[in-house]
Structures are given as C-alpha cells and as structure tokens.
Design a protein around this motif. Structure first.
Motif, PDB file in Angstrom:
ATOM      1  N   SER A 148       0.814  -1.210   0.000  1.00 29.60           N
ATOM      2  CA  SER A 148       0.000   0.000   0.000  1.00 29.60           C
ATOM      3  C   SER A 148       0.853   1.268   0.000  1.00 29.60           C
ATOM      4  CB  SER A 148      -0.977   0.042   1.192  1.00 29.60           C
ATOM      5  OG  SER A 148      -2.160   0.671   0.784  1.00 29.60           O
ATOM      6  N   ALA A 179      -0.621  15.410   1.381  1.00 31.33           N
ATOM      7  CA  ALA A 179      -0.454  13.968   1.567  1.00 31.33           C
ATOM      8  C   ALA A 179      -1.729  13.314   1.069  1.00 31.33           C
ATOM      9  CB  ALA A 179      -0.228  13.630   3.034  1.00 31.33           C
ATOM     10  N   GLY A 180      -1.714  11.991   0.998  1.00 34.62           N
ATOM     11  CA  GLY A 180      -2.908  11.283   0.573  1.00 34.62           C
ATOM     12  C   GLY A 180      -4.084  11.575   1.494  1.00 34.62           C
ATOM     13  N   ALA A 181      -3.844  11.483   2.798  1.00 38.74           N
ATOM     14  CA  ALA A 181      -4.928  11.703   3.749  1.00 38.74           C
ATOM     15  C   ALA A 181      -5.461  13.129   3.647  1.00 38.74           C
ATOM     16  CB  ALA A 181      -4.433  11.421   5.167  1.00 38.74           C
ATOM     17  N   GLU A 227      -7.672  13.270   0.729  1.00 42.69           N
ATOM     18  CA  GLU A 227      -8.995  12.705   1.033  1.00 42.69           C
ATOM     19  C   GLU A 227      -9.883  13.778   1.641  1.00 42.69           C
ATOM     20  OE1 GLU A 227      -8.694   9.223   3.574  1.00 42.69           O
ATOM     21  OE2 GLU A 227      -6.964   8.516   2.433  1.00 42.69           O
ATOM     22  N   HIS A 253      -8.130   1.639   3.993  1.00 42.71           N
ATOM     23  CA  HIS A 253      -7.057   2.226   4.781  1.00 42.71           C
ATOM     24  C   HIS A 253      -7.698   3.064   5.888  1.00 42.71           C
ATOM     25  CE1 HIS A 253      -3.501   4.825   5.504  1.00 42.71           C
ATOM     26  NE2 HIS A 253      -2.820   3.856   4.953  1.00 42.71           N
ATOM     27  N   THR A 311      -7.153   5.837   7.034  1.00 43.43           N
ATOM     28  CA  THR A 311      -7.362   7.262   6.790  1.00 43.43           C
ATOM     29  C   THR A 311      -8.748   7.529   6.195  1.00 43.43           C
ATOM     30  OG1 THR A 311      -6.252   7.003   4.670  1.00 43.43           O
ATOM     31  CG2 THR A 311      -4.936   7.892   6.472  1.00 43.43           C
ATOM     32  N   ASN A 312      -9.356   6.544   5.497  1.00 39.48           N
ATOM     33  CA  ASN A 312     -10.646   6.812   4.845  1.00 39.48           C
ATOM     34  C   ASN A 312     -11.747   7.107   5.874  1.00 39.48           C
ATOM     35  OD1 ASN A 312     -10.555   4.787   1.749  1.00 39.48           O
ATOM     36  ND2 ASN A 312      -9.085   6.216   2.584  1.00 39.48           N
ATOM     37  N   THR A 347     -11.320   2.235  -2.606  1.00 43.23           N
ATOM     38  CA  THR A 347      -9.925   2.174  -3.029  1.00 43.23           C
ATOM     39  C   THR A 347      -9.862   1.242  -4.236  1.00 43.23           C
ATOM     40  OG1 THR A 347      -9.351   2.358  -0.694  1.00 43.23           O
ATOM     41  CG2 THR A 347      -7.575   1.761  -2.198  1.00 43.23           C
ATOM     42  N   THR A 395      -7.289  -2.560  -1.214  1.00 45.39           N
ATOM     43  CA  THR A 395      -6.159  -2.855  -0.334  1.00 45.39           C
ATOM     44  C   THR A 395      -5.904  -4.350  -0.187  1.00 45.39           C
ATOM     45  OG1 THR A 395      -7.673  -2.534   1.473  1.00 45.39           O
ATOM     46  CG2 THR A 395      -6.207  -0.735   0.999  1.00 45.39           C
ATOM     47  N   ASP A 405      -9.974   6.319  -3.384  1.00 45.64           N
ATOM     48  CA  ASP A 405      -8.645   6.408  -2.778  1.00 45.64           C
ATOM     49  C   ASP A 405      -7.662   5.946  -3.850  1.00 45.64           C
ATOM     50  OD1 ASP A 405      -6.228   5.716  -1.518  1.00 45.64           O
ATOM     51  OD2 ASP A 405      -7.225   5.352   0.393  1.00 45.64           O
ATOM     52  N   ALA A 440      -4.387   5.766  -3.814  1.00 48.82           N
ATOM     53  CA  ALA A 440      -3.037   5.418  -3.353  1.00 48.82           C
ATOM     54  C   ALA A 440      -2.450   4.268  -4.170  1.00 48.82           C
ATOM     55  CB  ALA A 440      -3.057   5.053  -1.873  1.00 48.82           C
ATOM     56  N   HIS A 444      -7.482  11.155  -4.783  1.00 44.51           N
ATOM     57  CA  HIS A 444      -6.156  11.718  -4.506  1.00 44.51           C
ATOM     58  C   HIS A 444      -5.094  10.850  -5.175  1.00 44.51           C
ATOM     59  CE1 HIS A 444      -6.170   8.798  -1.066  1.00 44.51           C
ATOM     60  NE2 HIS A 444      -4.906   8.679  -1.418  1.00 44.51           N
ATOM     61  N   ASN A 469      -1.053  10.015  -4.618  1.00 44.91           N
ATOM     62  CA  ASN A 469       0.104  10.232  -3.749  1.00 44.91           C
ATOM     63  C   ASN A 469       1.330  10.351  -4.648  1.00 44.91           C
ATOM     64  OD1 ASN A 469      -1.992   8.335  -2.687  1.00 44.91           O
ATOM     65  ND2 ASN A 469      -0.979   8.757  -0.745  1.00 44.91           N
ATOM     66  N   HIS A 526       4.208  10.734  -3.744  1.00 44.66           N
ATOM     67  CA  HIS A 526       5.274   9.966  -3.102  1.00 44.66           C
ATOM     68  C   HIS A 526       5.059   8.465  -3.252  1.00 44.66           C
ATOM     69  CE1 HIS A 526       2.086  11.175  -0.363  1.00 44.66           C
ATOM     70  NE2 HIS A 526       2.295  10.087   0.351  1.00 44.66           N
ATOM     71  N   LYS A 527       4.008   8.040  -3.884  1.00 44.57           N
ATOM     72  CA  LYS A 527       3.855   6.621  -4.187  1.00 44.57           C
ATOM     73  C   LYS A 527       4.023   6.462  -5.701  1.00 44.57           C
ATOM     74  CE  LYS A 527       1.076   5.669  -0.111  1.00 44.57           C
ATOM     75  NZ  LYS A 527      -0.225   5.345   0.459  1.00 44.57           N
TER      76      LYS A 527
END
Ligand SMILES: *Cc1c(COP(=O)(O)O)cnc(C)c1O
Length: 524
Positions: free
Chosen positions: A103, A163-165, A168, A196, A198-199, A240, A244, A269, A271, A291, A293, A295-296
């Motif tokens: 993830s 960030a991802g969160a 969201e 996740h 954060t959702n 998502t 996940t 999501d 991610a 969203h 990410n 960074h992903k």
C-alpha cells in the motif's frame, strides 16, 4: 538497567548481555556502532562554534529571561556529525534494499528527479516572491496538473494537499460544498471494511457518519449490498481501486452509476494508482474525486510523514468547489496563482484554502521530472511491471503461505497472505521480525483487517528479479519455520541493533523527555 556514561560517550558494557550472548566492550557490533542518546554523550560546555562574549546590555525582557541554563547537549562538530551519522546507519532505506511495505509503493527515487529539483531556479523559489518572478515554477505546477488530468481523465485538480490523507479531506470537503450548494444535508459516508484507516478517519473529520460496506468472498465490494444501502442520506462512498487486498474492483463503473443515481458522490482512494497508471483512467469509471500520492505512484520520496504530496483530481461536477490557490494559465501564455483576491470572479464556489501556500513545490518538480522521463508509454510500462512483480511474488509464495485471494486470479501491484497454518503460537509479527534478520524491512502487517494476520507485500516495478528471488527465498525459509512452530522465531530479530521491543508499551506510554539521572542514583 542503569547506564553510567563516561565523558567520551562510551558505555562500558558487560561482556555478556541479558540473553547471555557475548558482548563487545563498546557495545558495537562490528561496524554497526552503538549510539547513546545525545543527552547521554553531552560534553557540558563543549561546543562546535566559538562565539564572542555577549556584550553587557540592559535586558529588555522585563524579568522573563531564563533563570536556569538551557541544558542543550554540548558537542564538538565531529561528535555531533558522528552522532547523527551513526543513528542514520541504523535506519533502513529504499536506497539500501527492498522495501516491501504494501500500500505504500516504496519505489526507487530516481536521481534525475533530485538533480532537477536542486536546480537553483526551483530549489530557491520562495512562496512570497512576486508572481512575475516565478513564472517557470507556476508553469511546472500547471504542466504537472495537465499530466495528472490526462492520466486520470478528470476535469480539475487541486494541487495543494500535502499527503494522501490530506487529499482525502480535500475531496470530501469538495463533496460537502457541492451538496451544500444544492441544499442537501446528507450525513453518511460508506467505506469498505478493507479501507485504509485514513478513509473512515477523513470522513469522520469532515463531519460524516461512517458506515461499512461489506466485502464478498472474493475480497471485493459487494455490489448488491452496497446498492441496498444507498439512499438519500448517503453523501459519498469511498472506494480504493485497486483495493487494499491488491485486487481491481471490476464493478467500479456499476458502483459509480448506482451512487450517482442515488444522488451521492464517488471518492476513490488513489493510493494504488501505480497499478493502473497509463492503463485505466479513473474518470472513465465515474469517479468524482481521487487523490494521487506523488510519493507513491510518481516516485517522490516518502519522508517520515514529511514531504508527501496528495493532489486531488476532480470530476466536472466537483471541480467548481475545489480549493484555492491553483495555478491558472492565461491566453497570453502567462501564469497566475488564483488566490483569495481573485477567487470572487474566477472561482466563486471554491470551498476555501487547505494550506498556507501552494503545496509541495519540491515534490511537484520531482514528480514532473519522473513523468517526463518516462513519457506516456513508460508510465504504462511502470504499471505493467509493478503488477508483474507482485504476481511473481504471489505465485512464488502461495505454496508456502496462505494466499486467500490467489484463486480470484492475478493480483494488481501487491500480494496478500495470511498467517493460516502457522503453528505453536508463531504469528505474523514473528515472521516480520525474522525478515529484519535477513536484511529486509518487513512487509505491511495486520492490514487490511479483513485478512487474518495479513501480510501485504508490494515489491514495486523498481525491483530486479534477483532481488525478488532473494526476498522470496527469505520469506519461504521463515514461513517453513513458522509452520513448524519454531519458537526461536519469537526472539527475532537477533542481529538488529535493538531486539524485540515492547511496541504496545512504546505506543501507549511513550517516554518523550529525557531526564538527567539523579546524582545519588548515578553513583549506585
Ligand atoms: C498511503 C495510503 C493512504 C494515505 O496516504 P498518505 O500520503 O500516507 O497520507 C491512504 N490510503 C491508502 C490505500 C494508502 O496506501
């Protein structure tokens, strides 16, 4: 155990530790150096700089000046450098080896990105510079936005979430603004059990009541159960995709259609976008907000919760409600950040502002460098190779680890396993800790919650077959021991600088301050 510290910072240690294993005099293990806290190696008055004496001046602090010494540790420059360098060697990093955290998409951070981000014109821009002096930076933001819109098939994008969160939250605030604009007071957000954390946290933070969507036996959203729950109180579903459990949701379009027919919005999501970038456009699946990410999927560094970046793409229905500021391009070729003072004419329905400035400029530069160096065909290859690598791991390990969804067909970019078949009380955490001894960062554990003792492995496309084979061989050997109930696994890791820690105690009762030992105790 009480530790007395000698002035050079060495801990005189016993010849054997608590486990009765041989110890070195220093506590060092070969070139892995033991390192005390910086306060424990405090040299008192030592300092790396040489200040002139303070001139005597009358204080203007009205009696508020410090009455006790500040008690910062005193170290010379080489001592300070060594302290942090030793600590840094105890970290695991993507530049050291495979980082299979599912993830999280821990892929290699290309050096080209770093080179581009360090060009002075990008590295030295300041968010308060006059806009005419940062036209190139605004163009980078706009160009990245253009790519993200093209890759997702969406209508608008909010670049500022960090960030991802955070993305969201941005997406849900857009949804709330759109609902409020039509006077609709929906109060429920539906989230699958596998989501996740954060959702549901985001939905609750945005003021919604969270309800679960059940999964079917194949690890996917139960479409009929979802349809049955939809109604005039449902503001949105958060899904998502790929989910996940590492599976694509093939009913996504039918889910979106059903949610829209019931007057709600679809949050995706994103991610896991790495598995489908260049292959599937979320906009074609009826998604309203997602969203990404950076960074992903787009290879920018993950930094201790630091420089993430989570742009949110928006459908035509939601784009008018997106936040300010955003970089707009004008017909004469110039760029402008649309901020509060222009929002009235140019973006009247926006819900407001998420962050002080414009988002993570350094990450925008890196992500655009990554995208341009791959091109559209290269990004498609990224997704294909990421999925190929994950399926290689899945098929190589399914004989030795239980793979609950392996029969549902290929996985996307991550493979999931359970602890079924482990004997003698050996569990997922023991396998994960033994992986540290093998030189690997553990995979994601106990997430998603729908799989017992879950182990979620995401190799990413940047791993070679040789590195995957080494990882697979390590997991296989540890899994065989777990299935044989090998109790020695419970002591792992045995080669790490620290052994098995009480993580629950550390999380529940963290000791975040250092107190000097009482003089009487130190003499004990
Ligand atoms: C990483 C991740 C998030 C949160 O993203 P951050 O950038 O860490 O805030 C949300 N959902 C899923 C599925 C993720 O993997």
């Amino acid at each position: 155990m009480r530790v007395t510290v000698n002035p050079s910072g060495w801990r005189p240690s016993a010849p054997s530790n608590e486990q009765g294993e041989a110890q070195t005099t220093t506590g060092n293990r070969a070139l892995m150096l033991e390192e005390p806290l910086i306060f424990e190696i405090d040299g008192g008055e030592t300092t790396g700089v040489d200040f002139a004496d303070m001139p005597q001046r009358a204080t203007k602090l009205g009696g508020l000046e410090r009455s006790r010494p500040i008690a910062l540790p005193g170290l010379s420059e080489p001592e300070a450098v060594r302290h942090y360098t030793r600590l840094s060697r105890q970290n695991y990093a993507i530049d050291l080896g495979l980082f299979p955290l599912g993830s999280c998409t821990m892929k290699h951070n290309p050096r080209l990105n770093e080179k581009v981000a360090r060009l002075p014109g990008f590295a030295d821009v300041h968010p308060l510079q006059p806009q005419e002096t940062v036209q190139g930076a605004l163009q980078v933001i706009n160009e990245l936005a253009f790519w993200l819109l093209n890759l997702t098939g969406m209508h608008g994008v909010a670049m500022s979430p960090k960030a991802g969160a955070h993305g969201e939250l941005c997406g849900l605030l857009c949804i709330r603004a759109a609902l409020e604009a039509r006077g609709d007071k929906r109060e429920v957000v539906l989230v699958p059990e596998s989501a996740h954390g954060t959702n549901p946290a985001t939905a609750a933070f945005a003021g919604y009541r969270v309800e679960n969507i059940p999964a079917n036996a194949a690890g996917r959203v139960d479409l009929e159960a979802l349809k049955a729950r939809l109604g005039p109180d449902v503001a949105a579903v958060m899904i998502t995709n790929p989910n996940t459990c590492g599976l694509f949701e093939p009913d996504m379009k039918a889910i979106s259609d059903a949610v829209h027919a019931a007057g709600g919005f679809v949050y995706c999501d994103g991610a896991n976008f790495n598995a489908i970038v260049g292959k599937v456009r979320p906009g074609d699946l009826g998604i309203d907000a997602m969203h990404i990410n950076l960074h992903k999927t787009f290879s920018t560094p993950h930094g201790g919760g630091g420089p993430g970046s989570g742009p949110v793409v928006l459908s035509e229905a939601l784009a008018p409600y997106g936040p300010i500021p955003y970089a707009a391009k004008y017909r004469d070729g110039s760029f402008k950040m649309v901020e509060e003072e222009h929002a009235g004419e140019e973006h009247p329905d926006g819900f407001g502002r998420m962050v002080a400035f414009h988002g993570q400029m350094g990450m925008f530069t890196r992500a655009l460098a990554y995208i341009l160096s791959h091109g559209a065909d290269g990004l498609k290859q990224v997704a294909e190779d990421a999925v190929l690598n994950a399926n290689y791991v899945l098929r190589s390990l399914e004989g030795v680890l239980d793979a609950p969804f392996a029969k549902s067909g290929p996985c996307m970019h991550e493979a999931i396993f359970s602890d079924r078949g482990f004997e003698g009380g050996v569990s997922t955490i023991d396998l994960a800790k033994a992986l540290i001894d093998e030189g690997f960062h553990p995979m994601t554990m106990y997430f998603p919650l729908v799989v017992h003792g879950a182990m979620l492995v995401e190799p990413t496309e940047t791993e070679s077959k040789a590195s995957l084979d080494q990882f697979i061989a390590s997991v296989r050997s540890i899994a065989e021991r777990a299935k044989a109930g090998d109790q020695s696994l419970k002591a792992a890791p045995i080669y790490a600088p620290r052994r098995r820690l009480d993580e629950t105690l550390a999380a529940r009762k963290p000791i975040l301050t250092w107190r000097a030992p009482e003089p009487a105790q130190a003499a004990e």
